[in-house]
Write a protein that holds these residues in place. Structure first.
Motif, short mmCIF file in Angstrom:
data_model
loop_
_atom_site.label_atom_id
_atom_site.label_comp_id
_atom_site.label_asym_id
_atom_site.label_seq_id
_atom_site.Cartn_x
_atom_site.Cartn_y
_atom_site.Cartn_z
N SER A 1 77.91 27.22 37.16
CA SER A 1 78.37 26.04 36.42
C SER A 1 77.16 25.28 35.93
O SER A 1 76.12 25.23 36.60
CB SER A 1 79.24 25.14 37.32
N HIS B 1 80.49 23.07 45.13
CA HIS B 1 79.31 23.91 45.08
C HIS B 1 78.42 23.70 46.30
O HIS B 1 77.84 24.67 46.82
CB HIS B 1 78.51 23.62 43.79
N ASP C 1 82.11 28.00 27.88
CA ASP C 1 81.36 26.81 27.50
C ASP C 1 80.27 27.25 26.54
O ASP C 1 79.27 27.85 26.94
CB ASP C 1 80.76 26.16 28.75
N VAL D 1 81.64 30.35 32.42
CA VAL D 1 81.24 29.49 33.54
C VAL D 1 82.45 29.20 34.40
O VAL D 1 83.60 29.47 34.03
CB VAL D 1 80.61 28.16 33.04
N GLY D 2 82.20 28.62 35.57
CA GLY D 2 83.30 28.24 36.45
C GLY D 2 84.05 27.06 35.90
O GLY D 2 83.55 26.27 35.08
N ASP E 1 85.87 23.44 36.23
CA ASP E 1 85.55 22.26 37.03
C ASP E 1 86.64 21.19 37.04
O ASP E 1 86.44 20.13 37.60
CB ASP E 1 84.25 21.61 36.51
#
Length: 617
Positions: free
Chosen positions: A104, A112, A158, A163-164, A166
């Protein structure tokens, strides 16, 4: 060799390496791999994306994802943790379908930090090789996957980088996670929005917006993205024609496949194959990295872990003693170590135990047994007991009646007595060690009477019994000596056995060995001592395969700790009739230049490692 087949020795479901990474060429495996950057920078390619990972970043390569790693800084330290999907599927049936995204751009948040903390705990347990480290690592791995499932089984795009995710409510995230898993499982089929709506019992309109909101793509684009990702395996790992690959992954035409492949990978499928075919991992292009020595790895992991606990603000304010010790087996020994073990024994104890004391006596391997007369035992019986002991191979001397005078000091029943005994032997390596074997019978039936002996009147072995047993093995050359540890080598240098002992204590606790007090007060004193001892010993053994046995005695796994947990209630005495023994871990170590042994003891306790070279097969 695009598919890397992972093996997991000894039914341990984790492969863990801490390395200085040079290059790990393109490959994939069916198991999940977590890449944790402890120091420096690396570049990780996963699918069409490349990620520049810095210190503290964690990246997860899920099963069947083609990836590679290269160094961006020479001094990098990277932890690689591979998880056996087959083994862990007993806890997580859908693990093989998971698609975790832990990377991320937002690096500092609770989920995290918790991820890093779990990884650091696994790494520390594994690298320190503490007793029961395998079971502790498996427990932490289960907690790790629970955390991954809850927070990282989803991704978004992104700026065209995967990405992860959130944000979002938990229910919606669970739904989109199931949808993504379904798409990645049946990507080659003709999946429709109606299939997904039936699976989730929601309208197609809602499913369409859910996918768009969470992934940033409409359903059709997301399905094509999954197909393109899967095609990379055949593209780099086989000689299949491009048209065949397009059909296999679910595209109706090669042109359609080429369009979406170029959209994500920036090249046509053939261009991509030509560009990366020679970058695939193989015997001619292997991974290149250097393993970080265990001692340095442990220090680095502890330093990183301390930083996270301090950042979180709930780390315990503990004193920590840390030693990094190098032992040269070719150097002149400090001295010889030959403590003489003398055991005092009452004839009445022999009579009351029907000579069942012969077994614990022989295990101690005493140099001398002193058998004391007793007014309640006839001279003939005492002579018979003497003969039995001699027949068992022991040297026996007879002595007049003597009663154990010190009583009511609870620390003598605890692990403090064991730590004190080893400390004293290391301080004076050739001093006689003289101990009573068993409490006398005048204890009112109490199993813990606070007497200076190794076994209770009910036959349970105290922590000090196992320390005395250790003393019997400390015979030979004293290679290293300190206030908290020692290293001893047997006299037979051709097939030497190395014994390493570490013990954690404080002078305040040792002072309790002379003080009468309530057992509950001693319990509090032991629990309040939470200082940590960390010792890393590097010893230059000849190259070869060595067997390692590691014992650990803590404040809890001994008879005092057992009764302490039950508040010393008399009605629990029969309930606790099963003896407590030190925890034991055994394993094989392949030594090339140095053997690294790590000892980590929190609170009062002791650890012992015995190392023996195995015969070549």
């Amino acid at each position: 060799m695009l598919l890397e087949k992972l093996t997991y020795p000894d039914d341990f479901p984790l492969n863990i390496s801490v390395v200085n990474m040079k290059e790990d060429p393109l490959h994939y495996h069916i198991d999940t791999e977590l890449v944790y950057v402890l120091r420096g920078e690396i570049r990780l390619k996963n699918g069409y994306c490349s990620y520049d990972l810095q210190e503290g970043d964690v990246f997860t390569n899920s099963g069947h994802e083609v990836h590679s790693i290269s160094a961006l800084s020479e001094d990098n330290v990277v932890a690689l943790i591979q998880v056996n999907t087959h083994y862990m599927s007993q806890y997580f049936p859908n693990l093989s379908k998971a698609c975790y995204r832990t990377y991320s751009r937002k690096r500092a948040d609770k989920k995290h930090d918790r991820l890093r903390e779990l990884l650091l705990q696994i790494l520390l347990k594994y690298e320190a090789r503490s007793v029961n480290y395998k079971s502790e690592c498996i427990y932490l791995a289960v907690e790790l996957i629970k955390h991954l499932d809850k927070y990282f089984n989803l991704f978004i795009f992104d700026k065209n980088v995967v990405v992860g995710f959130d944000r979002g409510n938990q229910l919606a995230m669970e739904r989109i996670s199931r949808i993504c898993q379904y798409i990645y499982q049946f990507y080659a089929s003709n999946i429709t929005l109606e299939d997904l709506s039936q699976m989730e019992h929601l309208s197609s309109f809602y499913i369409s917006h859910l996918i768009k909101d969470f992934t940033g793509m409409n359903f059709r684009d997301f399905l094509c993205f999954a197909r393109v990702e899967w095609s990379e395996i055949d593209l780099l790992g086989t000689e299949k024609k491009i048209s065949q690959i397009a059909n296999d992954v679910g595209f109706s035409t090669t042109a359609y496949y080429r369009k979406y492949f170029e959209r994500w990978f920036g090249h046509s499928p053939q261009e991509y194959r030509d560009l990366y075919k020679n970058e695939v991992k193989s015997d001619l292009k292997p991974a290149i990295y250097d393993y970080i020595p265990a001692g340095r790895a442990v220090s680095l992991i502890k330093e990183t872990y301390a930083a996270y606990t301090n950042k979180r603000g709930d780390g315990e304010a503990l004193s920590s003693i840390n030693f990094d010790i190098a032992v040269d087996v070719n150097a002149e020994p400090i001295s010889s170590i030959r403590p003489k073990v003398i055991i005092d024994l009452s004839a009445r104890d022999c009579e009351n135990s029907a000579m069942s004391l012969a077994s614990p006596l022989s295990t101690l391997e005493p140099d001398l047994v002193v058998l004391h007369d007793d007014p309640t035992v006839s001279a003939a019986q005492t002579e018979r007991f003497t003969a039995i002991l001699k027949e068992a191979g022991m040297q026996v001397e007879n002595a007049p009646y003597q009663q154990i005078e010190t009583r009511g000091i609870p620390a003598l029943d605890s692990v403090i007595a064991a730590a004190s005994l080893l400390r004293d032997v290391c301080a004076e390596p050739n001093k006689d060690v003289r101990l009573w074997l068993q409490d006398d019978t005048e204890t009112g039936g109490l199993p813990l009477a606070g007497l200076p002996s190794l076994i209770t009147s009910t036959g349970d072995r105290k922590a000090s019994y196992y320390a005395a047993q250790t003393v019997s093995t400390l015979q030979g050359d004293l290679l290293m000596q300190g206030n908290h540890c020692c290293v001893v080598r047997t006299d037979n240098k051709e097939n030497a056995v190395y014994t390493m002992a570490a013990f954690n204590y404080s002078e305040r606790l040792l002072d309790l060995l002379t003080r009468k007090m309530p057992q509950s007060q001693l319990r509090s004193a032991i629990n309040d001592f939470r200082d940590e001892l960390n010792i890393s010993i590097n010893i230059n053994l000849p190259p070869g395969i060595y067997a390692v046995a590691k014992f650990s005695m803590t404040k809890d796994n001994n008879i005092f700790g057992r009764y302490s947990a039950l508040d010393f209630r008399p009605e629990t005495f029969d309930f606790c009739r099963y003896g407590e023994t030190p925890a034991l871990e055994t394993y094989i170590e392949d030594v090339r230049t140095l053997l690294n042994m790590n000892f980590s003891i929190k609170g009062v306790g002791l650890q012992l490692a015995v190392v023996r070279r195995l015969d070549e097969k």
